[in-house]
Design a protein around this motif. Structure first.
Motif, PDB file in Angstrom:
ATOM      1  N   SER A  83       1.666  66.459 -21.310  1.00  0.00           N
ATOM      2  CA  SER A  83       1.170  67.835 -21.352  1.00  0.00           C
ATOM      3  C   SER A  83       0.057  68.051 -20.342  1.00  0.00           C
ATOM      4  O   SER A  83      -0.103  69.145 -19.812  1.00  0.00           O
ATOM      5  CB  SER A  83       0.663  68.174 -22.759  1.00  0.00           C
ATOM      6  N   THR A  84      -0.727  67.002 -20.052  1.00  0.00           N
ATOM      7  CA  THR A  84      -1.770  67.068 -19.035  1.00  0.00           C
ATOM      8  C   THR A  84      -1.771  65.768 -18.241  1.00  0.00           C
ATOM      9  O   THR A  84      -1.219  64.755 -18.680  1.00  0.00           O
ATOM     10  CB  THR A  84      -3.169  67.278 -19.653  1.00  0.00           C
ATOM     11  N   ALA A  85      -2.400  65.800 -17.072  1.00  0.00           N
ATOM     12  CA  ALA A  85      -2.465  64.609 -16.220  1.00  0.00           C
ATOM     13  C   ALA A  85      -3.924  64.279 -15.917  1.00  0.00           C
ATOM     14  O   ALA A  85      -4.697  65.133 -15.489  1.00  0.00           O
ATOM     15  CB  ALA A  85      -1.705  64.838 -14.920  1.00  0.00           C
ATOM     16  N   SER A  86      -4.297  63.029 -16.143  1.00  0.00           N
ATOM     17  CA  SER A  86      -5.635  62.551 -15.820  1.00  0.00           C
ATOM     18  C   SER A  86      -5.665  62.050 -14.382  1.00  0.00           C
ATOM     19  O   SER A  86      -4.645  62.053 -13.674  1.00  0.00           O
ATOM     20  CB  SER A  86      -6.007  61.409 -16.765  1.00  0.00           C
ATOM     21  N   GLY A  87      -6.829  61.577 -13.949  1.00  0.00           N
ATOM     22  CA  GLY A  87      -6.923  60.996 -12.622  1.00  0.00           C
ATOM     23  C   GLY A  87      -6.028  59.782 -12.478  1.00  0.00           C
ATOM     24  O   GLY A  87      -5.389  59.579 -11.442  1.00  0.00           O
ATOM     25  N   ALA A  88      -5.969  58.952 -13.529  1.00  0.00           N
ATOM     26  CA  ALA A  88      -5.114  57.761 -13.479  1.00  0.00           C
ATOM     27  C   ALA A  88      -3.644  58.149 -13.360  1.00  0.00           C
ATOM     28  O   ALA A  88      -2.871  57.515 -12.626  1.00  0.00           O
ATOM     29  CB  ALA A  88      -5.344  56.908 -14.725  1.00  0.00           C
ATOM     30  N   GLY A  89      -3.234  59.191 -14.080  1.00  0.00           N
ATOM     31  CA  GLY A  89      -1.853  59.646 -13.995  1.00  0.00           C
ATOM     32  C   GLY A  89      -1.518  60.175 -12.615  1.00  0.00           C
ATOM     33  O   GLY A  89      -0.438  59.908 -12.078  1.00  0.00           O
ATOM     34  N   LEU A  90      -2.454  60.920 -12.024  1.00  0.00           N
ATOM     35  CA  LEU A  90      -2.213  61.449 -10.688  1.00  0.00           C
ATOM     36  C   LEU A  90      -2.148  60.322  -9.662  1.00  0.00           C
ATOM     37  O   LEU A  90      -1.363  60.378  -8.711  1.00  0.00           O
ATOM     38  CB  LEU A  90      -3.305  62.452 -10.308  1.00  0.00           C
ATOM     39  N   ARG A  91      -2.949  59.288  -9.851  1.00  0.00           N
ATOM     40  CA  ARG A  91      -2.923  58.127  -8.955  1.00  0.00           C
ATOM     41  C   ARG A  91      -1.528  57.514  -8.933  1.00  0.00           C
ATOM     42  O   ARG A  91      -0.965  57.241  -7.871  1.00  0.00           O
ATOM     43  CB  ARG A  91      -3.965  57.103  -9.415  1.00  0.00           C
ATOM     44  N   ARG A  92      -0.943  57.302 -10.111  1.00  0.00           N
ATOM     45  CA  ARG A  92       0.407  56.728 -10.176  1.00  0.00           C
ATOM     46  C   ARG A  92       1.442  57.686  -9.605  1.00  0.00           C
ATOM     47  O   ARG A  92       2.408  57.264  -8.950  1.00  0.00           O
ATOM     48  CB  ARG A  92       0.760  56.383 -11.626  1.00  0.00           C
ATOM     49  N   ALA A  93       1.237  58.973  -9.842  1.00  0.00           N
ATOM     50  CA  ALA A  93       2.195  59.974  -9.363  1.00  0.00           C
ATOM     51  C   ALA A  93       2.209  60.031  -7.834  1.00  0.00           C
ATOM     52  O   ALA A  93       3.273  60.153  -7.217  1.00  0.00           O
ATOM     53  CB  ALA A  93       1.848  61.343  -9.947  1.00  0.00           C
ATOM     54  N   LEU A  94       1.041  59.935  -7.215  1.00  0.00           N
ATOM     55  CA  LEU A  94       0.985  59.945  -5.753  1.00  0.00           C
ATOM     56  C   LEU A  94       1.657  58.713  -5.161  1.00  0.00           C
ATOM     57  O   LEU A  94       2.306  58.792  -4.107  1.00  0.00           O
ATOM     58  CB  LEU A  94      -0.467  60.039  -5.278  1.00  0.00           C
ATOM     59  N   ARG A  95       1.532  57.575  -5.820  1.00  0.00           N
ATOM     60  CA  ARG A  95       2.191  56.378  -5.319  1.00  0.00           C
ATOM     61  C   ARG A  95       3.713  56.535  -5.381  1.00  0.00           C
ATOM     62  O   ARG A  95       4.424  56.165  -4.437  1.00  0.00           O
ATOM     63  CB  ARG A  95       1.762  55.159  -6.139  1.00  0.00           C
ATOM     64  N   ARG A  96       4.217  57.109  -6.484  1.00  0.00           N
ATOM     65  CA  ARG A  96       5.659  57.331  -6.592  1.00  0.00           C
ATOM     66  C   ARG A  96       6.120  58.362  -5.568  1.00  0.00           C
ATOM     67  O   ARG A  96       7.201  58.217  -4.976  1.00  0.00           O
ATOM     68  CB  ARG A  96       6.016  57.802  -8.010  1.00  0.00           C
ATOM     69  N   ALA A  97       5.308  59.382  -5.331  1.00  0.00           N
ATOM     70  CA  ALA A  97       5.644  60.382  -4.314  1.00  0.00           C
ATOM     71  C   ALA A  97       5.738  59.731  -2.943  1.00  0.00           C
ATOM     72  O   ALA A  97       6.649  60.035  -2.150  1.00  0.00           O
ATOM     73  CB  ALA A  97       4.591  61.485  -4.301  1.00  0.00           C
TER      74      ALA A  97
END
Length: 544
Positions: free
Chosen positions: A105-119
């Motif tokens: 439902s929301t994304a933290s800094g840690a979640g965004l970090r992983r998301a950018l790596r997958r991107a």
């Protein structure tokens, strides 16, 4: 400051991306020299992100409450509307974010970090031969900086990624010979910095236009840069072929192999579900499409010839922005032309199709076009023509006016000095603030809010609803009386300016009668009357 990225923040980010790319589109197009100097990277990115934003706005309710579905909707829209290599790469960036954030439902800094790596992983996989000094280099730097951020706070991760992307962008000039000769940074990389800066602005509330500062330091494009050799892909291939593909029942590896045998710069990337976008540089257009047919169902097929693109960009558009108005009647057409618009008289043109309107839009030779349909029944036609014009490289916006008087109100606030999106918003607000009235003769028996009408009865409409019925047949005095009663009804809600468009069958002296009536009953109201000549209404009113 946003502590966690939620669906509302994603919507603000998508909107900010479109606005920023709109304002910087031309600047990005001007520095586009790699892999070919086709001058369309900014346009392609804007088109792709507009498709992403449109998909987000049309997404199911779940996308308005959870970050994962919201980003997934953007990814699907970007893939469906992807243009050029840059659009394909951005679609994969969004897909990578969506995959990691799925179900959250929301994304933290840690979640965004992983998301950018997958991107970063998916975008790199989308390019057959990744090169240093491109948008992939900028994206990789952003993902590395996010991973190395000492804090898990969302604002720290975002600002670290955006800052590293801007630094990497500045380095691209010396990493590719084509960029060095032209004295510019990579156009796709600059577009990515725009997207990351927009995200940082949403999260932190601070504007940090890094890409604009870097752009100020680069040299303008030279003639030499326009003829730079293609360093990504072979110069023997003259065409870029792109299409969407669905209905795929087997692996797409066979398609990649077939396209690879035909040309280079091959990418076949999907949304993680059922939709794929296909891109290749080749000479045999038919074979590239047939390869797709053997794999699934190709659609939205586009073909561009590299040798034509620079000349086409230079010669195709001769003006920045034009307003196209759809009207009925020679008088109305002349009125709109006098106000600076291109008017399409539907009475003279006959049964107008999307192709007819598209011809008018492209015939303006303007890079940006705002369309005023002037009728609720013409909005869909205008939207379809807009879609086709956008696919052909022209920026088109539709302001959904419901009457010619609303179109006039919109045109009155048109300002070509504003950004196109802001101009369209101002025009839409002016149209929406204009109450519309109509005096017409009924053509059939019908049940209305104020009773049953018969053929030949005089009808007064306010904002599309019948509010007055005068038994027919009506003479000139009846028309004048009904017109005065209708304008009184409209002014009951307030107003300072009345605009009247007289139809082809309006009785003589009607404008003078209205002026005398308003001077006596509403002395503070100004009347402006024009001969519209419309055949479907005796009189059209607008009250502001």
């Amino acid at each position: 400051m946003v502590q966690a990225l939620d669906a509302a923040a994603v919507r603000r980010w998508a909107d900010a991306c479109v606005r920023s790319l709109d304002s910087q589109r031309e600047a990005i197009d001007r520095i586009n020299v790699y892999p070919v100097p086709d001058g369309d990277t900014g346009t392609n990115l804007l088109h792709t992100m507009r498709s992403a934003l449109d998909a987000l706005m049309r997404a199911p309710a779940e996308a308005s409450s959870s970050v994962g579905p919201a980003v997934a909707a953007m990814a699907r829209g970007a893939l469906a509307g992807a243009r050029g290599n840059s659009g394909v790469i951005v679609s994969q960036v969004l897909r990578g974010l969506a995959e990691v954030l799925q179900g959250t439902s929301t994304a933290s800094g840690a979640g965004l970090r992983r998301a950018l790596r997958r991107a970063d992983e998916l975008a790199t996989a989308a390019v057959a031969e990744p090169a240093v000094g491109t948008v992939l280099t900028v994206l990789h730097a952003a993902a590395d900086a996010a991973a190395d951020s000492a804090s898990d706070e969302l604002d720290d991760v975002v600002t670290s990624a955006a800052g590293a992307a801007a630094t990497a962008l500045a380095e691209t000039t010396r990493q590719l010979a084509a960029l060095a000769r032209a004295g510019v940074v990579d156009a796709g990389g600059r577009g990515l910095v725009v997207l990351l800066d927009a995200l940082a602005a949403v999260v932190t509330g601070r504007e940090e236009p890094r890409a604009e500062r870097i752009a100020d330091a680069v040299l303008p494009r030279t003639q030499e840069s326009l003829t730079t050799g293609r360093e990504g892909g072979s110069a023997e291939y003259d065409y870029e072929v792109m299409y969407l593909l669905d209905g795929v029942e087997e692996s797409v590896e066979g398609l990649r192999g077939a396209l690879g045998a035909l040309g280079d710069c091959v990418s076949v990337v999907g949304d993680g579900a059922e939709l794929w976008t296909v891109h290749v540089h080749c000479n045999d257009i038919g074979a590239a499409i047939e390869a797709g047919i053997r794999t699934g169902r190709p659609h939205r097929i586009t073909v561009a010839r590299f040798a034509d693109q620079i000349a086409a960009q230079a010669a195709r558009f001769v003006s920045e922005r034009v307003v196209v108005a759809l009207v009925r009647g020679a008088g109305a057409a002349e009125l709109f032309r006098g106000e600076g618009a291109v008017a399409l008289d539907l009475c003279a043109a006959g049964d107008v199709t999307e192709a007819d309107l598209l011809a008018v839009i492209s015939g303006t030779r303007a890079s940006q076009v705002i369309v005023l349909p002037g009728d609720t029944e013409l909005v869909d036609l205008a939207e379809e023509a807009r879609r086709q014009a956008m696919e052909a490289g022209q920026d088109v916006l539709v302001v959904p006016t419901s009457s010619p008087v609303q179109s006039l109100a919109a045109l009155a606030v048109h300002d070509p000095g504003r950004r196109a999106d802001d101009d369209a918003v101002a025009m839409a607000e002016a149209a929406a603030a204009t109450r519309r009235g109509e005096l017409t003769v009924s053509g059939r028996e019908a049940l209305t809010w104020v009773g049953r009408c018969q053929p030949g009865d005089l009808l007064g409409l306010l904002d599309g609803e019948v509010v007055l019925i005068e038994a027919g047949p009506a003479d000139a005095d009846d028309v004048s009386d009904a017109a005065c009663r209708l304008v009184d009804r409209m002014l009951g809600g307030g107003g300072e300016l009345v605009t009247a468009l007289l139809g082809g069958d309006a009785p003589d002296g009607l404008a003078e009668t209205l002026e005398q009536h308003l001077r006596a009953s509403h002395p503070g109201v100004e009347l402006t009357a024009y001969v519209g000549g419309q055949p479907d209404a005796l009189l059209l009113f607008g009250v502001e």
